[in-house]
Design an enzyme around this catalytic site. Structure first.
Site, PDB file in Angstrom:
ATOM      1  CD  GLU A 133      42.168   3.138  58.162  1.00  0.00           C
ATOM      2  OE1 GLU A 133      41.625   3.074  59.279  1.00  0.00           O
ATOM      3  OE2 GLU A 133      43.338   2.738  57.957  1.00  0.00           O
ATOM      4  CG  HIS A 174      25.443  21.330  63.835  1.00  0.00           C
ATOM      5  ND1 HIS A 174      24.298  22.079  63.968  1.00  0.00           N
ATOM      6  CD2 HIS A 174      25.297  20.615  62.694  1.00  0.00           C
ATOM      7  CE1 HIS A 174      23.471  21.804  62.955  1.00  0.00           C
ATOM      8  NE2 HIS A 174      24.039  20.925  62.167  1.00  0.00           N
ATOM      9  CE  LYS A 228      46.788   3.154  58.527  1.00  0.00           C
ATOM     10  NZ  LYS A 228      45.639   2.631  59.170  1.00  0.00           N
ATOM     11  CB  CYS A 245      56.302  -9.177  74.769  1.00  0.00           C
ATOM     12  SG  CYS A 245      56.024  -8.027  76.107  1.00  0.00           S
ATOM     13  NE  ARG A 279      55.489  -9.974  68.572  1.00  0.00           N
ATOM     14  CZ  ARG A 279      54.479 -10.854  68.509  1.00  0.00           C
ATOM     15  NH1 ARG A 279      54.146 -11.372  67.354  1.00  0.00           N
ATOM     16  NH2 ARG A 279      53.825 -11.202  69.582  1.00  0.00           N
ATOM     17  CE  LYS A 310      50.201  -5.113  61.443  1.00  0.00           C
ATOM     18  NZ  LYS A 310      49.518  -4.027  60.711  1.00  0.00           N
ATOM     19  CD  GLU A 361      48.098   3.791  62.589  1.00  0.00           C
ATOM     20  OE1 GLU A 361      48.439   3.033  63.522  1.00  0.00           O
ATOM     21  OE2 GLU A 361      47.314   3.430  61.716  1.00  0.00           O
ATOM     22  CD1 TRP A 404      55.354  -1.671  73.148  1.00  0.00           C
ATOM     23  CD2 TRP A 404      53.430  -2.671  73.646  1.00  0.00           C
ATOM     24  NE1 TRP A 404      54.345  -0.776  72.916  1.00  0.00           N
ATOM     25  CE2 TRP A 404      53.155  -1.362  73.197  1.00  0.00           C
ATOM     26  CE3 TRP A 404      52.370  -3.474  73.997  1.00  0.00           C
ATOM     27  CZ2 TRP A 404      51.863  -0.854  73.113  1.00  0.00           C
ATOM     28  CZ3 TRP A 404      51.079  -2.973  73.891  1.00  0.00           C
ATOM     29  CH2 TRP A 404      50.833  -1.676  73.479  1.00  0.00           C
ATOM     30  CG  ASN A 415      53.313 -11.530  74.147  1.00  0.00           C
ATOM     31  OD1 ASN A 415      53.044 -10.427  74.617  1.00  0.00           O
ATOM     32  ND2 ASN A 415      52.795 -11.977  73.022  1.00  0.00           N
ATOM     33  N   GLY A 416      52.314 -11.194  77.503  1.00  0.00           N
ATOM     34  CA  GLY A 416      50.955 -11.203  78.043  1.00  0.00           C
ATOM     35  C   GLY A 416      50.901 -10.414  79.341  1.00  0.00           C
TER      36      GLY A 416
HETATM   37  C1  AGP Z   1      45.826   0.467  62.427  1.00  0.00           C
HETATM   38  O1  AGP Z   1      46.690   1.119  61.511  1.00  0.00           O
HETATM   39  C2  AGP Z   1      46.446   0.306  63.795  1.00  0.00           C
HETATM   40  N1  AGP Z   1      47.694  -0.352  63.731  1.00  0.00           N
HETATM   41  C3  AGP Z   1      45.493  -0.295  64.804  1.00  0.00           C
HETATM   42  O2  AGP Z   1      44.406   0.604  64.929  1.00  0.00           O
HETATM   43  C4  AGP Z   1      44.916  -1.679  64.458  1.00  0.00           C
HETATM   44  O3  AGP Z   1      44.033  -1.580  63.355  1.00  0.00           O
HETATM   45  C5  AGP Z   1      44.115  -2.189  65.670  1.00  0.00           C
HETATM   46  O4  AGP Z   1      44.993  -2.317  66.766  1.00  0.00           O
HETATM   47  C6  AGP Z   1      43.424  -3.542  65.406  1.00  0.00           C
HETATM   48  O5  AGP Z   1      44.381  -4.527  65.159  1.00  0.00           O
HETATM   49  P1  AGP Z   1      43.875  -5.940  64.577  1.00  0.00           P
HETATM   50  O6  AGP Z   1      43.281  -5.660  63.225  1.00  0.00           O
HETATM   51  O7  AGP Z   1      45.093  -6.795  64.514  1.00  0.00           O
HETATM   52  O8  AGP Z   1      42.850  -6.482  65.526  1.00  0.00           O
END
Ligand code: AGP
Length: 606
Positions: free
Chosen positions: A479, A502, A483, A2, A27, A601, A486, A75, A99-100
């Site tokens: 990684e 395997h 990418k 949020c 966000r 985010k 997501e 959110w 937010n929380g």
């Molecule tokens: C990465 O592209 C994602 N958005 C997600 O995995 C992110 O890296 C993860 O939530 C950790 O976020 P942070 O680095 O703000 O702790």
């Protein structure tokens, strides 16, 4: 996650709040709302859907304006996205945005229902609003102090009380909140980006500090009413930085910002050609005192930790455990005195990583945070902090933050190895010098992005992909896979190249794309044979390797070459085509690259 905003001043409050909320859209959210306080009382407009829906709703009520109010992008955590679950929540006397997560909201709700309160939403937030109403004694800050003494969980709250006009109240625990200081106007916001159009001066709120916000006076007190004086901070980036800068998406802008991000992050930490992390208190003595090192993070940050593991173990010969933060917290890790736990986080607010930090500290370990957002919770709670200087990373998919996280981990590995005596000063300087060459090499790779754009068109209809590699290439392939998943919604899996045979190789069929990362030359022959195994089973192979290495057409359908540096630092170069392939695949699929579905985010909930 949020987003909350609040405003008191002489401008049109509704317009300011909508504008501030628009800067928080990145966000991730599913509904939005605003509450205005004027001499007729509290007026609320809120709706499920995007901000444009809220604007449409407000357009129908020209009198919905004033100079004091709060706003929210939600959110969903408790209760599905809907009009009634949108924030603000409250009644004619009090309205809040949150937010929380309130962890004991059910108990509070039952208590309030026993006192005759009704609830219209399924949210935890509504219980806080009604509890404020229940305890309200005419003094907002006393009431707030009472309520936060009873709620458990995380919160950043923006609050208005009907009989306290032209005043916004705020308090936070675990969820971030800043207080913006303008000329005869004041703000609260989840982060500075929301208010940069109006001011770059702000206070970082600490846990359970209560803010009384008036147009020309900001008072911050503790829960006992004792006034607290805070350091005024100046945001060191402007709104332009936080805008797209001419790129179609924040993600592409941030990929292109990587050379600068690396330079600004490493340059102040290289003295006379040697890494120097003294700023955070990591002295040579301390470096020599650690028995074990843990790197704990989530998502991309955890993948950066995997690169760090390989590098530290290879040159400093110290065992490194990399943990997913949400796993670390519940496996009762064997960590304690003389252990170093490194928390990596772009936002510095990720709940799982923050709780892992707290667990590590409770077990007596020393903690080091590698964080991109200044003053964030993880940065403030860790024993030591190294800030990365990537600037604001807006796109949900992390790129430049990952790059600078591994850059810092390289500096850490080099300094640790030198402190341990496992590498000479000459070798340390050589590796550090290679690191300084990386930004220019990344620039060179970015010149060839059209090839990645073309390859993306070959992947856009894939149902699933494999990313394979060995050693550092395997860490990197994780990684690359994340990418792609997501932001393109195409399933992919990272797999140790040597492990394919395997079982998982059974997935390889005609035309199945396999992205092979093959930069570690001591493992080249082994990985090459794994690529041949999948090629002979019909895979469409994309081969990422050094520029100078030739790969025949019967092994790879496409070769992506990157400039050569010491194999130890190749992840910083080989990751760039993987980022670009994911980006262009997402664009080819017409997906909202910067705000992919279901993602936020920063994940400030567990
Ligand atoms: C990465 O592209 C994602 N958005 C997600 O995995 C992110 O890296 C993860 O939530 C950790 O976020 P942070 O680095 O703000 O702790």
């Amino acid at each position: 996650m949020c987003g909350i905003v609040g405003y008191v001043g002489s401008r049109n409050c509704t317009k300011v709040l909508l504008d501030a909320l628009s800067k928080l859209e990145y966000r991730g959210y599913d509904s939005a709302g605003i509450a205005i306080l004027d001499n007729s009382g509290i007026k609320v407009k809120k709706t499920h859907g995007k901000l444009e829906m809220l604007r449409e709703l407000i357009r129908k009520s020209p009198d919905f304006t004033g100079n004091c109010g709060i706003g929210h992008t939600r959110w969903a955590t408790h209760g599905e996205p809907s009009d009634v679950n949108s924030h603000p929540h409250g009644n004619a006397r009090v309205s809040i945005v949150h937010n929380g997560i309130i962890e004991n909201y059910k108990k509070i709700k039952a208590f309030l229902e026993s006192k005759g309160y009704d609830f219209e939403s399924q949210t935890d937030t509504e219980t806080v609003a009604k509890l404020l109403d229940y305890y309200y004694n005419g003094d907002p800050t006393e009431t707030i102090a009472k309520v936060i003494g009873e709620i458990e969980g995380s919160y950043a709250l923006g609050i208005i009380f009907k009989d306290h006009p032209e005043t916004v109240y705020a308090v936070r625990k675990d969820s971030p909140l800043i207080v913006g200081v303008g000329e005869s106007e004041s703000f609260i916001a989840s982060d500075v980006t929301a208010i940069l159009s109006y001011t770059n001066k702000y206070y970082m709120l600490d846990e359970n500090e209560i803010v009384t916000l008036k147009a020309d006076k900001i008072t911050i007190t503790d829960i006992h009413g004792i006034e607290i004086h805070k350091e005024l901070k100046i945001a060191d980036w402007d709104l332009e930085d936080a805008k797209k800068g001419g790129y179609e998406h924040f993600m592409l802008k941030e990929i292109h910002e990587q050379p600068t991000a690396v330079k600004t992050t490493i340059t102040p930490r290289i003295i006379d050609g040697m890494p120097c992390l003294d700023e955070c208190g990591l002295t040579i003595e301390k470096l020599n005192s650690y028995n074990n090192i843990f790197i704990v993070a989530c998502g991309t940050a955890m993948h950066a930790g995997l690169v760090g593991k390989y590098v530290v173990e290879k040159i400093a010969r110290i065992p490194v455990n990399v943990d997913i933060a949400s796993e670390f917290r519940y496996r009762d890790p064997i960590v304690g005195e003389n252990d170093l736990v490194i928390l990596v986080s772009q936002s510095g607010e990720t709940a799982d990583t923050k709780e892992a930090l707290r667990l590590a500290k409770s077990k007596g370990a020393e903690t080091l945070a590698i964080v991109n957002v200044k003053g964030s919770a993880i940065a403030r709670e860790a024993d030591m902090v190294i800030y990365t200087h990537a600037g604001p990373e807006i796109s949900v998919a992390s790129t430049k933050a990952y790059m600078v996280q591994i850059a810092v981990l390289y500096l850490f590995a080099f300094e640790l190895a030198y402190a341990k005596g496992t590498i000479s000063e000459e070798e340390c300087k050589r590796l550090t010098n290679v690191l300084t060459e990386i930004p220019d090499k990344i620039e060179a790779i970015l010149e060839t992005q059209s090839k990645c754009q073309y390859i993306a068109t070959q992947l856009v209809n894939a149902d699933s992909l494999l990313y394979i590699g060995r050693g550092l290439d395997y860490a990197l392939s994780m990684e690359g896979s994340l990418k792609l998943k997501e932001i393109s919604y195409i399933h992919s899996e990272s797999y140790a190249a040597g492990e394919l045979k395997h079982g998982t190789i059974s997935l390889v069929t005609n035309e199945m794309p396999v992205i092979a990362v093959v930069t570690q030359r001591d493992l080249y022959d082994k990985t090459f044979s794994n690529v041949v195994e999948v090629k002979t089973r019909g895979a469409k192979v994309i081969f990422v390797t050094h520029d100078y290495i030739n790969v025949s057409d019967d092994v790879a359908d496409y070769k992506i070459g990157v400039p050569t540096v010491d194999d130890l630092l190749m992840p910083m170069l080989a990751v760039v085509p993987l980022q670009l392939i994911a980006y262009y695949t997402s664009v080819a699929k017409g997906i909202d690259v910067d705000k992919p579905r279901n993602l936020a985010k920063s994940v400030t909930v567990e």
